[in-house]
Design a protein around this motif. Structure first.
Motif, PDB file in Angstrom:
ATOM      1  N   UNK A   1       0.835  -1.196   0.000  1.00 16.25           N
ATOM      2  CA  UNK A   1       0.000   0.000   0.000  1.00 16.25           C
ATOM      3  C   UNK A   1       0.869   1.246   0.000  1.00 16.25           C
ATOM      4  N   UNK A   2       0.232   2.391  -0.049  1.00 14.71           N
ATOM      5  CA  UNK A   2       0.977   3.653  -0.041  1.00 14.71           C
ATOM      6  C   UNK A   2       1.734   3.838   1.270  1.00 14.71           C
ATOM      7  N   UNK A   3       1.304   3.129   2.316  1.00 10.48           N
ATOM      8  CA  UNK A   3       1.964   3.221   3.620  1.00 10.48           C
ATOM      9  C   UNK A   3       3.180   2.293   3.735  1.00 10.48           C
ATOM     10  N   UNK A   4       3.404   1.456   2.724  1.00  4.69           N
ATOM     11  CA  UNK A   4       4.539   0.544   2.737  1.00  4.69           C
ATOM     12  C   UNK A   4       4.108  -0.890   2.475  1.00  4.69           C
ATOM     13  N   UNK A   5       4.994  -1.814   2.813  1.00  2.25           N
ATOM     14  CA  UNK A   5       4.749  -3.232   2.570  1.00  2.25           C
ATOM     15  C   UNK A   5       4.786  -3.955   3.904  1.00  2.25           C
ATOM     16  N   UNK A   6       3.758  -4.771   4.142  1.00  6.76           N
ATOM     17  CA  UNK A   6       3.630  -5.489   5.406  1.00  6.76           C
ATOM     18  C   UNK A   6       3.385  -6.963   5.119  1.00  6.76           C
ATOM     19  N   UNK A   7       4.015  -7.859   5.900  1.00  7.73           N
ATOM     20  CA  UNK A   7       3.798  -9.297   5.768  1.00  7.73           C
ATOM     21  C   UNK A   7       2.530  -9.665   6.526  1.00  7.73           C
ATOM     22  N   UNK A   8       1.645 -10.422   5.885  1.00 10.65           N
ATOM     23  CA  UNK A   8       0.394 -10.872   6.499  1.00 10.65           C
ATOM     24  C   UNK A   8       0.553 -12.332   6.929  1.00 10.65           C
ATOM     25  N   UNK A   9       1.212 -12.545   8.056  1.00 11.16           N
ATOM     26  CA  UNK A   9       1.542 -13.899   8.525  1.00 11.16           C
ATOM     27  C   UNK A   9       0.289 -14.742   8.773  1.00 11.16           C
ATOM     28  N   UNK A  10      -0.760 -14.147   9.329  1.00 13.95           N
ATOM     29  CA  UNK A  10      -1.980 -14.906   9.614  1.00 13.95           C
ATOM     30  C   UNK A  10      -2.627 -15.433   8.336  1.00 13.95           C
ATOM     31  N   UNK A  11      -2.567 -14.646   7.273  1.00 15.84           N
ATOM     32  CA  UNK A  11      -3.154 -15.096   6.006  1.00 15.84           C
ATOM     33  C   UNK A  11      -2.346 -16.231   5.397  1.00 15.84           C
ATOM     34  N   UNK A  12      -1.033 -16.201   5.585  1.00 12.67           N
ATOM     35  CA  UNK A  12      -0.220 -17.309   5.070  1.00 12.67           C
ATOM     36  C   UNK A  12      -0.586 -18.604   5.789  1.00 12.67           C
ATOM     37  N   UNK A  13      -0.751 -18.531   7.116  1.00 17.41           N
ATOM     38  CA  UNK A  13      -1.133 -19.725   7.877  1.00 17.41           C
ATOM     39  C   UNK A  13      -2.474 -20.263   7.400  1.00 17.41           C
ATOM     40  N   UNK A  14      -3.435 -19.376   7.202  1.00 19.93           N
ATOM     41  CA  UNK A  14      -4.757 -19.799   6.745  1.00 19.93           C
ATOM     42  C   UNK A  14      -4.674 -20.454   5.372  1.00 19.93           C
ATOM     43  N   UNK A  15      -3.880 -19.883   4.481  1.00 18.08           N
ATOM     44  CA  UNK A  15      -3.714 -20.449   3.145  1.00 18.08           C
ATOM     45  C   UNK A  15      -3.057 -21.821   3.219  1.00 18.08           C
ATOM     46  N   UNK A  16      -2.031 -21.969   4.047  1.00 23.09           N
ATOM     47  CA  UNK A  16      -1.363 -23.263   4.198  1.00 23.09           C
ATOM     48  C   UNK A  16      -2.322 -24.318   4.725  1.00 23.09           C
ATOM     49  N   UNK A  17      -3.164 -23.956   5.704  1.00 30.24           N
ATOM     50  CA  UNK A  17      -4.136 -24.896   6.249  1.00 30.24           C
ATOM     51  C   UNK A  17      -5.153 -25.311   5.199  1.00 30.24           C
ATOM     52  N   UNK A  18      -5.622 -24.357   4.404  1.00 27.14           N
ATOM     53  CA  UNK A  18      -6.582 -24.665   3.347  1.00 27.14           C
ATOM     54  C   UNK A  18      -5.955 -25.593   2.302  1.00 27.14           C
ATOM     55  N   UNK A  19      -4.728 -25.323   1.915  1.00 30.03           N
ATOM     56  CA  UNK A  19      -4.053 -26.184   0.938  1.00 30.03           C
ATOM     57  C   UNK A  19      -3.844 -27.584   1.483  1.00 30.03           C
ATOM     58  N   UNK A  20      -3.499 -27.692   2.771  1.00 31.60           N
ATOM     59  CA  UNK A  20      -3.320 -29.006   3.391  1.00 31.60           C
ATOM     60  C   UNK A  20      -4.630 -29.780   3.374  1.00 31.60           C
ATOM     61  N   UNK A  21      -5.744 -29.117   3.701  1.00 26.79           N
ATOM     62  CA  UNK A  21      -7.046 -29.778   3.687  1.00 26.79           C
ATOM     63  C   UNK A  21      -7.374 -30.291   2.284  1.00 26.79           C
ATOM     64  N   UNK A  22      -7.106 -29.458   1.281  1.00 22.49           N
ATOM     65  CA  UNK A  22      -7.377 -29.877  -0.098  1.00 22.49           C
ATOM     66  C   UNK A  22      -6.531 -31.078  -0.493  1.00 22.49           C
ATOM     67  N   UNK A  23      -5.270 -31.059  -0.101  1.00 19.70           N
ATOM     68  CA  UNK A  23      -4.383 -32.190  -0.422  1.00 19.70           C
ATOM     69  C   UNK A  23      -4.834 -33.451   0.296  1.00 19.70           C
ATOM     70  N   UNK A  24      -5.245 -33.325   1.540  1.00 19.72           N
ATOM     71  CA  UNK A  24      -5.739 -34.490   2.292  1.00 19.72           C
ATOM     72  C   UNK A  24      -6.971 -35.078   1.620  1.00 19.72           C
ATOM     73  N   UNK A  25      -7.904 -34.236   1.187  1.00 18.38           N
ATOM     74  CA  UNK A  25      -9.100 -34.724   0.504  1.00 18.38           C
ATOM     75  C   UNK A  25      -8.738 -35.386  -0.818  1.00 18.38           C
ATOM     76  N   UNK A  26      -7.779 -34.826  -1.506  1.00 16.96           N
ATOM     77  CA  UNK A  26      -7.373 -35.345  -2.811  1.00 16.96           C
ATOM     78  C   UNK A  26      -6.813 -36.764  -2.696  1.00 16.96           C
ATOM     79  N   UNK A  27      -6.066 -37.016  -1.617  1.00 19.66           N
ATOM     80  CA  UNK A  27      -5.376 -38.297  -1.474  1.00 19.66           C
ATOM     81  C   UNK A  27      -6.076 -39.263  -0.516  1.00 19.66           C
ATOM     82  N   UNK A  28      -7.331 -39.011  -0.194  1.00 21.22           N
ATOM     83  CA  UNK A  28      -8.078 -39.945   0.666  1.00 21.22           C
ATOM     84  C   UNK A  28      -8.461 -41.184  -0.077  1.00 21.22           C
TER      85      UNK A  28
END
Length: 70
Positions: free
Chosen positions: A43-70
């Motif tokens: 943003x115009x205020x600078x660049x910030x890391x969104x750590x919570x969103x990365x965790x949420x994305x990783x959890x969602x991807x893990x769930x999808x992979x688990x469903x895929x390989x069940x």
């Protein structure tokens, strides 16, 4: 705008924008310690890391992979 660090090449972070376009940002302009897969808020205020969103994305991807390989 949100970005995801796709990869790091030398002194550049190659980031994917929400519209899937790629953008190069010098590492010196990013917070120390960023890595591939980090989600950034650019943003115009600078660049910030969104750590919570990365965790949420990783959890969602893990769930999808688990469903895929069940």
């Amino acid at each position: 705008m949100k970005l995801v660090i796709d990869r790091i090449e030398g002194e550049l972070a190659i980031c994917q924008q929400e519209d899937r376009k790629m953008m190069e940002i010098p590492l010196q302009d990013l917070p120390f310690g960023v890595k591939e897969g980090d989600i950034l808020l650019y943003s115009k205020d600078g660049i910030k890391v969104l750590a919570d969103e990365r965790k949420a994305l990783e959890e969602e991807l893990k769930k999808r992979m688990d469903r895929l390989f069940e």
